[in-house]
Design a protein around this motif. Structure first.
Motif, PDB file in Angstrom:
ATOM      1  N   PHE A   7     -19.072   8.054  10.247  1.00  0.00           N
ATOM      2  CA  PHE A   7     -19.768   9.108  10.982  1.00  0.00           C
ATOM      3  C   PHE A   7     -18.813   9.983  11.792  1.00  0.00           C
ATOM      4  O   PHE A   7     -19.182  11.068  12.220  1.00  0.00           O
ATOM      5  CB  PHE A   7     -20.896   8.546  11.854  1.00  0.00           C
ATOM      6  N   LEU A   8     -17.579   9.550  11.982  1.00  0.00           N
ATOM      7  CA  LEU A   8     -16.555  10.378  12.638  1.00  0.00           C
ATOM      8  C   LEU A   8     -15.562  10.958  11.632  1.00  0.00           C
ATOM      9  O   LEU A   8     -14.611  11.620  12.016  1.00  0.00           O
ATOM     10  CB  LEU A   8     -15.789   9.546  13.681  1.00  0.00           C
ATOM     11  N   SER A   9     -15.770  10.665  10.348  1.00  0.00           N
ATOM     12  CA  SER A   9     -14.849  11.074   9.279  1.00  0.00           C
ATOM     13  C   SER A   9     -13.427  10.603   9.565  1.00  0.00           C
ATOM     14  O   SER A   9     -12.464  11.322   9.332  1.00  0.00           O
ATOM     15  CB  SER A   9     -14.873  12.590   9.080  1.00  0.00           C
ATOM     16  N   GLU A  10     -13.307   9.379  10.056  1.00  0.00           N
ATOM     17  CA  GLU A  10     -12.010   8.778  10.350  1.00  0.00           C
ATOM     18  C   GLU A  10     -11.609   7.845   9.214  1.00  0.00           C
ATOM     19  O   GLU A  10     -12.435   7.110   8.683  1.00  0.00           O
ATOM     20  CB  GLU A  10     -12.062   7.981  11.658  1.00  0.00           C
ATOM     21  N   TYR A  11     -10.337   7.886   8.854  1.00  0.00           N
ATOM     22  CA  TYR A  11      -9.786   7.025   7.825  1.00  0.00           C
ATOM     23  C   TYR A  11      -8.576   6.300   8.387  1.00  0.00           C
ATOM     24  O   TYR A  11      -7.905   6.815   9.281  1.00  0.00           O
ATOM     25  CB  TYR A  11      -9.324   7.851   6.620  1.00  0.00           C
ATOM     26  N   PRO A  12      -8.242   5.125   7.843  1.00  0.00           N
ATOM     27  CA  PRO A  12      -6.978   4.507   8.225  1.00  0.00           C
ATOM     28  C   PRO A  12      -5.828   5.459   7.875  1.00  0.00           C
ATOM     29  O   PRO A  12      -5.874   6.145   6.854  1.00  0.00           O
ATOM     30  CB  PRO A  12      -6.921   3.237   7.376  1.00  0.00           C
ATOM     31  N   ASN A  13      -4.805   5.495   8.719  1.00  0.00           N
ATOM     32  CA  ASN A  13      -3.679   6.406   8.532  1.00  0.00           C
ATOM     33  C   ASN A  13      -2.479   5.652   7.958  1.00  0.00           C
ATOM     34  O   ASN A  13      -2.073   4.615   8.490  1.00  0.00           O
ATOM     35  CB  ASN A  13      -3.304   7.040   9.878  1.00  0.00           C
ATOM     36  N   ILE A  14      -1.902   6.175   6.893  1.00  0.00           N
ATOM     37  CA  ILE A  14      -0.712   5.575   6.293  1.00  0.00           C
ATOM     38  C   ILE A  14       0.467   5.773   7.234  1.00  0.00           C
ATOM     39  O   ILE A  14       0.779   6.893   7.624  1.00  0.00           O
ATOM     40  CB  ILE A  14      -0.398   6.218   4.928  1.00  0.00           C
ATOM     41  N   ILE A  15       1.125   4.653   7.593  1.00  0.00           N
ATOM     42  CA  ILE A  15       2.318   4.770   8.436  1.00  0.00           C
ATOM     43  C   ILE A  15       3.581   4.317   7.719  1.00  0.00           C
ATOM     44  O   ILE A  15       4.682   4.645   8.140  1.00  0.00           O
ATOM     45  CB  ILE A  15       2.170   3.990   9.760  1.00  0.00           C
ATOM     46  N   ASP A  16       3.417   3.552   6.627  1.00  0.00           N
ATOM     47  CA  ASP A  16       4.578   3.102   5.864  1.00  0.00           C
ATOM     48  C   ASP A  16       4.142   2.761   4.444  1.00  0.00           C
ATOM     49  O   ASP A  16       2.976   2.445   4.210  1.00  0.00           O
ATOM     50  CB  ASP A  16       5.202   1.875   6.536  1.00  0.00           C
ATOM     51  N   TYR A  17       5.074   2.826   3.542  1.00  0.00           N
ATOM     52  CA  TYR A  17       4.783   2.467   2.152  1.00  0.00           C
ATOM     53  C   TYR A  17       6.047   1.919   1.506  1.00  0.00           C
ATOM     54  O   TYR A  17       7.162   2.189   1.946  1.00  0.00           O
ATOM     55  CB  TYR A  17       4.264   3.679   1.362  1.00  0.00           C
ATOM     56  N   GLU A  18       5.844   1.118   0.451  1.00  0.00           N
ATOM     57  CA  GLU A  18       6.961   0.563  -0.306  1.00  0.00           C
ATOM     58  C   GLU A  18       6.580   0.606  -1.787  1.00  0.00           C
ATOM     59  O   GLU A  18       5.512   0.096  -2.160  1.00  0.00           O
ATOM     60  CB  GLU A  18       7.232  -0.865   0.144  1.00  0.00           C
ATOM     61  N   LEU A  19       7.405   1.201  -2.588  1.00  0.00           N
ATOM     62  CA  LEU A  19       7.147   1.274  -4.031  1.00  0.00           C
ATOM     63  C   LEU A  19       7.277  -0.123  -4.638  1.00  0.00           C
ATOM     64  O   LEU A  19       8.270  -0.808  -4.425  1.00  0.00           O
ATOM     65  CB  LEU A  19       8.130   2.244  -4.703  1.00  0.00           C
ATOM     66  N   VAL A  20       6.258  -0.543  -5.387  1.00  0.00           N
ATOM     67  CA  VAL A  20       6.279  -1.854  -6.056  1.00  0.00           C
ATOM     68  C   VAL A  20       6.584  -1.664  -7.536  1.00  0.00           C
ATOM     69  O   VAL A  20       7.402  -2.360  -8.100  1.00  0.00           O
ATOM     70  CB  VAL A  20       4.934  -2.587  -5.871  1.00  0.00           C
ATOM     71  N   GLU A  21       5.890  -0.691  -8.140  1.00  0.00           N
ATOM     72  CA  GLU A  21       6.051  -0.449  -9.577  1.00  0.00           C
ATOM     73  C   GLU A  21       5.792   1.002  -9.871  1.00  0.00           C
ATOM     74  O   GLU A  21       4.715   1.532  -9.589  1.00  0.00           O
ATOM     75  CB  GLU A  21       5.061  -1.332 -10.347  1.00  0.00           C
ATOM     76  N   GLU A  22       6.798   1.675 -10.434  1.00  0.00           N
ATOM     77  CA  GLU A  22       6.644   3.108 -10.726  1.00  0.00           C
ATOM     78  C   GLU A  22       5.981   3.279 -12.075  1.00  0.00           C
ATOM     79  O   GLU A  22       6.208   2.522 -13.014  1.00  0.00           O
ATOM     80  CB  GLU A  22       8.022   3.781 -10.722  1.00  0.00           C
TER      81      GLU A  22
END
Length: 122
Positions: free
Chosen positions: A106-121
């Motif tokens: 109802f607030l149009s809030e989503y979890p925010n990406i703060i980090d990522y790691e490539l596992v499989e391209e």
């Protein structure tokens, strides 16, 4: 006697306002402090809405559950590279993604990406 009553009432209002302000500040900071890592998720789609939503990333885990994340800069997390992150995330590739916050529809809030790691391209 009425002077003391007015002073007491003023003190109660001041304390109530400070407590309310503290609660509002805590509720706005708390989601940025809670992190969750989603492992082996595949990027299925990503977009830029051009509005306040900014970058959106859709992912799917190995069991088929789909998630929607926001990718935006975060002062509290000292993250100022959302555009770079959006460009490096490739559709079809697998990642471990760390996010902060919760999905609040109802607030149009989503979890925010703060980090990522490539596992499989792809």
């Amino acid at each position: 006697m009425s002077y003391m009553y007015k002073e007491s009432k003023t003190n109660i209002l001041l304390v109530s306002a400070l407590v309310l302000l503290g609660v509002i500040i805590l509720l706005s900071i708390l989601p940025a402090l809670v992190t969750t890592t989603y492992t082996n998720v595949t990027i299925t789609d990503k977009s830029y809405s051009g509005s306040t939503d900014g970058y959106i990333v859709w992912v799917e885990n190995e069991s088929g559950t789909q998630y929607e994340f926001q990718n935006e800069d975060s002062l509290l997390r000292w993250k100022f590279n959302s555009g770079t992150v959006q460009g490096k995330l490739k559709e079809g590739s697998k990642y471990n993604i760390t996010v902060t916050g919760w999905r609040i529809p109802f607030l149009s809030e989503y979890p925010n990406i703060i980090d990522y790691e490539l596992v499989e391209e792809k």
